[in-house]
Write an enzyme that holds these catalytic residues in place. Structure first.
Site: not given
Ligand code: GAR
Length: 223
Positions: A42, A137, A172
């Site tokens: 992201n 999320h 959260v």
């Molecule tokens: C993403 O899918 C995000 O939605 C999730 O971690 C991943 C990070 O991906 N976040 C959570 O679960 C927060 N509760 P990335 O490091 O490839 O961006």
């Protein structure tokens, strides 16, 4: 201090494509601080959108808490400053968050973007950036907040899942929702296959959410 989502934000539902990213490139840059714990896909989506002049924003700093997080190298490759703040070295969540606040302030950050930040936030962070932190999320909130969101969705045999960008509040994965995108869930899905499908949408909506911030120039309502 409160955030009047209904007045200041026009929440997009499933397809936020109506926002013209090109049009936004003439605005003064929004100074972003990124908080991430993991892979950083992201973060890359945001950095690429900025590099391609689709977002009038600047990433001032990437804060990460896991020494092995690939997001750090991805930021360094792009000459974006990084700062490791390892939560294991702090006695309380509040002291840890204060260190983060100090670094974000040093970096002159306007808005904080949490992309894969896997730590609970405390009032210390919330008070430092009231209504100026967003989080992505991997579920259609309010369903499946917290950890194992994708596994929870599969366990409940939902037929549609997705992702959400929201303003960060103390509880959260709560807070006003800015954008959501939906994806189908197939019987043969594994956590990995569903996550891949969700991440394609995450990379779109995180950029669209920042575009919304730029477009709306959200200001907290002081009471
Ligand atoms: C993403 O899918 C995000 O939605 C999730 O971690 C991943 C990070 O991906 N976040 C959570 O679960 C927060 N509760 P990335 O490091 O490839 O961006």
């Amino acid at each position: 201090m409160s955030f009047s989502a209904s007045e200041s934000v026009s929440p997009a539902l499933v397809s936020p494509d109506e926002i013209s990213l090109e049009k936004l490139s003439s605005s003064p840059p929004l100074k972003l601080g990124i908080m991430a714990s993991g892979t950083g896909s992201n973060f890359v989506a945001i950095a690429d959108a900025i590099a391609q002049h689709h977002l009038a924003a600047h990433i001032q700093v990437v804060i990460y808490n896991n020494p092995d997080a690939p997001v750090a190298q991805r930021a360094q490759e792009r000459q974006i400053p990084t700062h490791l703040i390892n939560h294991r070295h702090f006695s309380t969540r509040e002291v840890f968050d204060q260190q983060i606040v100090d670094r974000l302030r040093e970096a002159d950050v306007d808005w904080v973007v949490m992309v894969g930040w896997m730590r609970r936030v405390t009032q210390v962070l919330i008070d430092a950036f009231p209504d100026r932190m967003i989080n992505i999320h991997p579920s259609l909130l309010p369903s499946f907040p917290g950890i194992r969101a994708i596994e929870q969705a599969l366990e409940h045999q939902v037929k549609i899942s997705g992702c959400t960008v929201h303003i960060v509040r103390l509880e959260v994965d709560s807070g006003p929702i800015l954008i959501q995108a939906a994806v189908p869930v197939y019987p043969e899905d594994t956590p990995a296959s569903l996550h891949r499908r969700i991440q394609i949408q995450e990379h779109r909506i995180i950029v669209q959410a920042i575009a919304q911030l730029i477009q709306n120039r959200l200001t907290p309502c002081r009471q």
